[in-house]
Design a protein around this motif. Structure first.
Motif, PDB file in Angstrom:
ATOM      1  N   GLY A   1      -2.392   4.901   4.569  1.00  0.00           N
ATOM      2  CA  GLY A   1      -1.016   5.020   5.030  1.00  0.00           C
ATOM      3  C   GLY A   1      -0.647   6.455   5.359  1.00  0.00           C
ATOM      4  N   GLU A   2       0.567   6.628   5.866  1.00  0.00           N
ATOM      5  CA  GLU A   2       1.071   7.950   6.226  1.00  0.00           C
ATOM      6  C   GLU A   2       2.537   8.053   5.828  1.00  0.00           C
ATOM      7  OE1 GLU A   2       2.228  10.176  10.332  1.00  0.00           O
ATOM      8  OE2 GLU A   2       0.131   9.524  10.194  1.00  0.00           O
ATOM      9  N   VAL A   3       2.936   9.211   5.344  1.00  0.00           N
ATOM     10  CA  VAL A   3       4.310   9.448   4.912  1.00  0.00           C
ATOM     11  C   VAL A   3       4.866  10.642   5.682  1.00  0.00           C
ATOM     12  CG1 VAL A   3       5.800  10.097   2.968  1.00  0.00           C
ATOM     13  CG2 VAL A   3       3.868   8.533   2.597  1.00  0.00           C
ATOM     14  N   VAL A   4       6.032  10.460   6.298  1.00  0.00           N
ATOM     15  CA  VAL A   4       6.732  11.584   6.905  1.00  0.00           C
ATOM     16  C   VAL A   4       7.445  12.338   5.786  1.00  0.00           C
ATOM     17  CG1 VAL A   4       8.523  12.292   8.522  1.00  0.00           C
ATOM     18  CG2 VAL A   4       7.004  10.383   9.096  1.00  0.00           C
ATOM     19  N   ASN A   5       7.196  13.624   5.670  1.00  0.00           N
ATOM     20  CA  ASN A   5       7.635  14.403   4.513  1.00  0.00           C
ATOM     21  C   ASN A   5       9.005  15.032   4.770  1.00  0.00           C
ATOM     22  OD1 ASN A   5       7.751  15.851   2.146  1.00  0.00           O
ATOM     23  ND2 ASN A   5       6.199  17.346   2.734  1.00  0.00           N
ATOM     24  N   ASP A   6       9.980  14.657   3.945  1.00  0.00           N
ATOM     25  CA  ASP A   6      11.291  15.305   4.032  1.00  0.00           C
ATOM     26  C   ASP A   6      11.455  16.367   2.944  1.00  0.00           C
ATOM     27  OD1 ASP A   6      11.608  13.825   1.737  1.00  0.00           O
ATOM     28  OD2 ASP A   6      13.237  12.560   2.500  1.00  0.00           O
ATOM     29  N   HIS A   7      10.352  16.651   2.205  1.00  0.00           N
ATOM     30  CA  HIS A   7      10.293  17.698   1.177  1.00  0.00           C
ATOM     31  C   HIS A   7      11.170  17.388  -0.038  1.00  0.00           C
ATOM     32  CE1 HIS A   7       7.975  20.023   4.043  1.00  0.00           C
ATOM     33  NE2 HIS A   7       8.936  19.860   4.925  1.00  0.00           N
ATOM     34  N   VAL A   8      11.538  16.132  -0.212  1.00  0.00           N
ATOM     35  CA  VAL A   8      12.237  15.696  -1.425  1.00  0.00           C
ATOM     36  C   VAL A   8      11.179  15.063  -2.324  1.00  0.00           C
ATOM     37  CG1 VAL A   8      14.020  14.215  -2.398  1.00  0.00           C
ATOM     38  CG2 VAL A   8      14.398  15.340  -0.186  1.00  0.00           C
ATOM     39  N   TYR A   9      10.820  15.763  -3.388  1.00  0.00           N
ATOM     40  CA  TYR A   9       9.640  15.385  -4.159  1.00  0.00           C
ATOM     41  C   TYR A   9       9.717  13.969  -4.717  1.00  0.00           C
ATOM     42  CZ  TYR A   9       5.930  15.323  -7.588  1.00  0.00           C
ATOM     43  OH  TYR A   9       4.825  14.960  -8.300  1.00  0.00           O
ATOM     44  N   ASP A  10      10.835  13.594  -5.331  1.00  0.00           N
ATOM     45  CA  ASP A  10      10.907  12.292  -5.998  1.00  0.00           C
ATOM     46  C   ASP A  10      10.613  11.148  -5.037  1.00  0.00           C
ATOM     47  OD1 ASP A  10      11.451  13.473  -8.385  1.00  0.00           O
ATOM     48  OD2 ASP A  10      13.609  13.108  -8.343  1.00  0.00           O
ATOM     49  N   SER A  11      11.248  11.167  -3.879  1.00  0.00           N
ATOM     50  CA  SER A  11      11.063  10.051  -2.946  1.00  0.00           C
ATOM     51  C   SER A  11       9.690  10.090  -2.288  1.00  0.00           C
ATOM     52  CB  SER A  11      12.162  10.068  -1.877  1.00  0.00           C
ATOM     53  OG  SER A  11      12.115  11.275  -1.123  1.00  0.00           O
ATOM     54  N   VAL A  12       9.232  11.280  -1.884  1.00  0.00           N
ATOM     55  CA  VAL A  12       7.938  11.378  -1.210  1.00  0.00           C
ATOM     56  C   VAL A  12       6.802  11.038  -2.169  1.00  0.00           C
ATOM     57  CG1 VAL A  12       6.327  12.935  -0.036  1.00  0.00           C
ATOM     58  CG2 VAL A  12       8.765  13.060   0.473  1.00  0.00           C
ATOM     59  N   SER A  13       6.865  11.530  -3.399  1.00  0.00           N
ATOM     60  CA  SER A  13       5.795  11.241  -4.362  1.00  0.00           C
ATOM     61  C   SER A  13       5.715   9.748  -4.658  1.00  0.00           C
ATOM     62  CB  SER A  13       6.006  12.034  -5.650  1.00  0.00           C
ATOM     63  OG  SER A  13       7.220  11.681  -6.279  1.00  0.00           O
ATOM     64  N   ARG A  14       6.875   9.085  -4.714  1.00  0.00           N
ATOM     65  CA  ARG A  14       6.854   7.629  -4.945  1.00  0.00           C
ATOM     66  C   ARG A  14       6.162   6.908  -3.789  1.00  0.00           C
ATOM     67  NH1 ARG A  14      12.082   8.290  -7.225  1.00  0.00           N
ATOM     68  NH2 ARG A  14      13.053   7.826  -5.224  1.00  0.00           N
ATOM     69  N   GLN A  15       6.449   7.331  -2.564  1.00  0.00           N
ATOM     70  CA  GLN A  15       5.813   6.693  -1.409  1.00  0.00           C
ATOM     71  C   GLN A  15       4.305   6.934  -1.413  1.00  0.00           C
ATOM     72  OE1 GLN A  15       7.958   7.129   2.517  1.00  0.00           O
ATOM     73  NE2 GLN A  15       9.265   8.478   1.299  1.00  0.00           N
ATOM     74  N   VAL A  16       3.898   8.175  -1.697  1.00  0.00           N
ATOM     75  CA  VAL A  16       2.474   8.514  -1.694  1.00  0.00           C
ATOM     76  C   VAL A  16       1.730   7.729  -2.769  1.00  0.00           C
ATOM     77  CG1 VAL A  16       0.823  10.343  -2.172  1.00  0.00           C
ATOM     78  CG2 VAL A  16       2.770  10.795  -0.671  1.00  0.00           C
ATOM     79  N   MET A  17       2.241   7.749  -3.992  1.00  0.00           N
ATOM     80  CA  MET A  17       1.564   7.068  -5.074  1.00  0.00           C
ATOM     81  C   MET A  17       1.611   5.552  -4.892  1.00  0.00           C
ATOM     82  SD  MET A  17       0.395   9.668  -6.441  1.00  0.00           S
ATOM     83  CE  MET A  17      -0.565   8.856  -7.712  1.00  0.00           C
ATOM     84  N   GLY A  18       2.671   5.069  -4.256  1.00  0.00           N
ATOM     85  CA  GLY A  18       2.735   3.639  -3.934  1.00  0.00           C
ATOM     86  C   GLY A  18       1.611   3.221  -3.012  1.00  0.00           C
ATOM     87  N   LEU A  19       1.296   4.065  -2.013  1.00  0.00           N
ATOM     88  CA  LEU A  19       0.203   3.751  -1.108  1.00  0.00           C
ATOM     89  C   LEU A  19      -1.137   3.799  -1.842  1.00  0.00           C
ATOM     90  CD1 LEU A  19       1.349   5.805   2.029  1.00  0.00           C
ATOM     91  CD2 LEU A  19       1.129   3.311   1.889  1.00  0.00           C
ATOM     92  N   ILE A  20      -1.314   4.764  -2.717  1.00  0.00           N
ATOM     93  CA  ILE A  20      -2.585   4.908  -3.430  1.00  0.00           C
ATOM     94  C   ILE A  20      -2.832   3.739  -4.361  1.00  0.00           C
ATOM     95  CG2 ILE A  20      -3.756   6.267  -5.224  1.00  0.00           C
ATOM     96  CD1 ILE A  20      -2.623   8.773  -3.917  1.00  0.00           C
ATOM     97  N   HIS A  21      -1.778   3.294  -5.041  1.00  0.00           N
ATOM     98  CA  HIS A  21      -1.948   2.277  -6.067  1.00  0.00           C
ATOM     99  C   HIS A  21      -1.613   0.859  -5.579  1.00  0.00           C
ATOM    100  CE1 HIS A  21      -2.909   5.212  -9.067  1.00  0.00           C
ATOM    101  NE2 HIS A  21      -1.816   5.896  -8.792  1.00  0.00           N
ATOM    102  N   ALA A  22      -1.303   0.712  -4.293  1.00  0.00           N
ATOM    103  CA  ALA A  22      -1.057  -0.626  -3.751  1.00  0.00           C
ATOM    104  C   ALA A  22      -2.327  -1.441  -3.814  1.00  0.00           C
ATOM    105  CB  ALA A  22      -0.572  -0.520  -2.315  1.00  0.00           C
ATOM    106  N   ASP A  23      -2.161  -2.757  -3.884  1.00  0.00           N
ATOM    107  CA  ASP A  23      -3.342  -3.633  -3.896  1.00  0.00           C
ATOM    108  C   ASP A  23      -4.169  -3.391  -2.646  1.00  0.00           C
ATOM    109  OD1 ASP A  23      -2.568  -4.734  -6.275  1.00  0.00           O
ATOM    110  OD2 ASP A  23      -1.505  -6.419  -5.341  1.00  0.00           O
ATOM    111  N   ALA A  24      -5.466  -3.263  -2.820  1.00  0.00           N
ATOM    112  CA  ALA A  24      -6.361  -3.071  -1.663  1.00  0.00           C
ATOM    113  C   ALA A  24      -6.331  -4.317  -0.801  1.00  0.00           C
ATOM    114  CB  ALA A  24      -7.781  -2.796  -2.144  1.00  0.00           C
ATOM    115  N   PRO A  25      -6.384  -4.152   0.532  1.00  0.00           N
ATOM    116  CA  PRO A  25      -6.381  -5.310   1.419  1.00  0.00           C
ATOM    117  C   PRO A  25      -7.613  -6.165   1.212  1.00  0.00           C
ATOM    118  CG  PRO A  25      -6.917  -3.295   2.619  1.00  0.00           C
ATOM    119  CD  PRO A  25      -6.510  -2.878   1.251  1.00  0.00           C
ATOM    120  N   THR A  26      -7.441  -7.469   1.339  1.00  0.00           N
ATOM    121  CA  THR A  26      -8.575  -8.388   1.154  1.00  0.00           C
ATOM    122  C   THR A  26      -9.264  -8.612   2.486  1.00  0.00           C
ATOM    123  OG1 THR A  26      -7.077 -10.247   1.478  1.00  0.00           O
ATOM    124  CG2 THR A  26      -7.472  -9.543  -0.765  1.00  0.00           C
TER     125      THR A  26
END
Length: 500
Positions: A475-500
């Motif tokens: 995935g890709e995240v457009v960075n608005d430099h707000v750590y809380d929201s951006v880090s949640r999006q990044v870690m959400g992509l990393i820990h999302a269920d892998a596609p089958t």
């Protein structure tokens, strides 16, 4: 258990230690903090017999000691994990772990005993690794843990850990911390060097802070100090985050494009684009394939499918030299000591190495005068602290070594710069200076591909963040430099269920 009093160490043009003191109690984890160049590594090298002090005293277990070699320190019960790895690439994992106390049988290496001891130490770290596997080619994170296992095998009374978590995942760090706590509970005196204050507060009970070779704080209970107190003791004032100024928007046309790229490393269907004047982040946990992707782009591994385009044209990059000379791509590697610098060569030569063809003399050879002129220019531009341009790169602090590693690519006037883990092992103030420097490189029109495991650093610098997992882009995240929201999006992509 270990007491150092008023240690002094002088190198040509530099007084690295000027009365540093340290007192580590048995059954404690003692933090050693300070900026790059404060004298931490020099102090550790004295404690481990690499250097002999020019003044002061050292005792272990109440007995005066004076080490004339690292082996003497080992015999006195001092184990160490240096920031610079000391492994033999062609040896096996087991051979490296027992290298300082080889088990013998009939005058030969007892390989069964070596494997057994290596397995014991690896199990302490929870590291599933074949003891017979050769060290060469292992990831940086595993090499670091092998260094820790090597120190554990010595059954040391004093264990010195110099930035042991540099390239480790959170789970690896927590496992290491569990091991350290167990050693502490068994009465081992542990010295822990880290630039990560969150790790210091999670693990340590006392702290010593060095500044300019002197103990600013000496063996103070950590519970009595706030984070701001430590930073003030390190830098002489409370550090404040520098606000980065607005940059011109990135160009519309990409200068580097990957379309459906697969590599011999195991990447599959990787696509991304990097624009002039942009900082594109490449983020993922250790083992995601970020550094390997950078190396494949530089011809250090085979691209087996897909297309790489530089300034709109298909690129066939064969090696780092070809990347620089034909495509104007530079690469600041993760491992500056092994891959980014010639440690036994002068700073001037390290900076000029990328432009030797431009400063050759008429009848061959490189002009040392032009090397020094070029070095003087970038020493000034980047604020590199050194005694003279003829000083060996290996004698510089980590932050200054990193600046030299970057300077050689700036000297070559690269347009695309791949920077891998730019601030690993670098102190608070130098890290802020690097952030400003990388930001300015993009403002000046360079395209920067930034790889970092420091998510705060990523959110601070990147315009967009491409997230990797398992050698592919998830995935890709457009960075608005707000750590809380951006880090949640990044870690959400990393820990999302892998596609089958």
């Amino acid at each position: 258990m270990l007491v150092a009093e008023n240690l002094v160490k002088v190198f040509p043009g530099v007084r690295a230690l000027d009365g540093a003191s340290l007192n580590i109690a048995p059954g404690s984890v003692h933090a050693l903090l300070g900026e790059n160049g404060a004298g931490k590594s020099t102090l550790i090298k004295i404690l481990t017999g690499v250097h002999r002090p020019d003044g002061g005293s050292l005792t272990i277990g109440g007995e005066p000691v004076a080490f004339d070699s690292p082996h003497a320190a080992v015999r006195a019960g001092v184990g160490v994990v240096h920031q610079e790895r000391n492994l033999v690439p062609e040896f096996s994992v087991a051979e490296n772990i027992v290298l300082q106390h080889l088990p013998a049988k009939g005058g030969l290496l007892d390989r069964a005993a070596a494997r057994q001891e290596a397995r014991r130490c690896l199990d302490l770290l929870g590291l599933e690794l074949d003891p017979d596997r050769r060290v060469r080619g292992l990831p940086v994170s595993q090499l670091q843990l092998i260094e820790v296992a090597k120190a554990l095998s010595m059954d040391s009374r004093v264990l010195l850990l110099d930035e042991p978590t540099t390239a480790s995942t959170p789970s690896e760090v927590e496992r290491l911390f569990d091991v350290i706590r167990g050693l502490r509970d068994n009465g081992i005196a542990i010295l822990f060097v880290s630039h990560k204050l969150e790790e210091v507060y999670a693990l340590c009970d006392t702290v010593t802070v060095l500044r300019d070779g002197v103990s600013g704080l000496e063996s103070v209970p950590l519970k009595d100090l706030q984070r701001s107190d430590l930073i003030s003791a390190m830098v002489g004032r409370e550090h404040s985050t520098v606000d980065l100024p607005p940059r011109p928007p990135a160009a519309d046309e990409p200068v580097l494009e990957l379309s459906g790229v697969s590599t011999a490393f195991g990447h599959r269907d990787v696509s991304l684009s990097l624009h002039k004047g942009e900082i594109l982040g490449l983020y993922g946990l250790v083992g995601a394939g970020r550094s390997e992707l950078a190396k494949a782009l530089l011809g250090l591994s085979t691209i087996t499918a897909g297309d790489v385009r530089v300034r709109g044209k298909t690129a066939r990059i064969t090696d780092v030299r070809n990347a620089l000379k034909k495509y104007r791509i530079g690469y600041v590697p993760e491992d500056r000591k092994d891959e980014g610098l010639f440690l036994d060569q002068p700073v001037s030569r390290n900076i000029a190495v990328t432009v030797w063809d431009r400063i050759q003399q008429r009848f061959g050879g490189v002009s040392q005068r032009k090397e020094r002129q070029l070095a003087d220019e970038y020493v000034t531009k980047l604020g590199i602290r050194l005694a003279s341009p003829t000083q060996l790169a290996g004698q510089l602090s980590g932050g200054n070594q990193q600046k030299v590693s970057l300077a050689k690519w700036l000297a070559a006037d690269t347009e695309i710069l791949i920077i891998d883990e730019p601030t690993v092992g670098i102190d608070v103030r130098t890290k802020a200076a690097f952030h400003e420097l990388i930001w300015q490189l993009a403002a000046d029109g360079r395209a920067v591909l930034l790889i970092t495991s420091d998510l705060v650093e990523m959110v601070t610098l990147a315009d967009r963040i491409v997230v990797m997992r398992g050698f592919h882009v998830c995935g890709e995240v457009v960075n608005d430099h707000v750590y809380d929201s951006v880090s949640r999006q990044v870690m959400g992509l990393i820990h999302a269920d892998a596609p089958t």
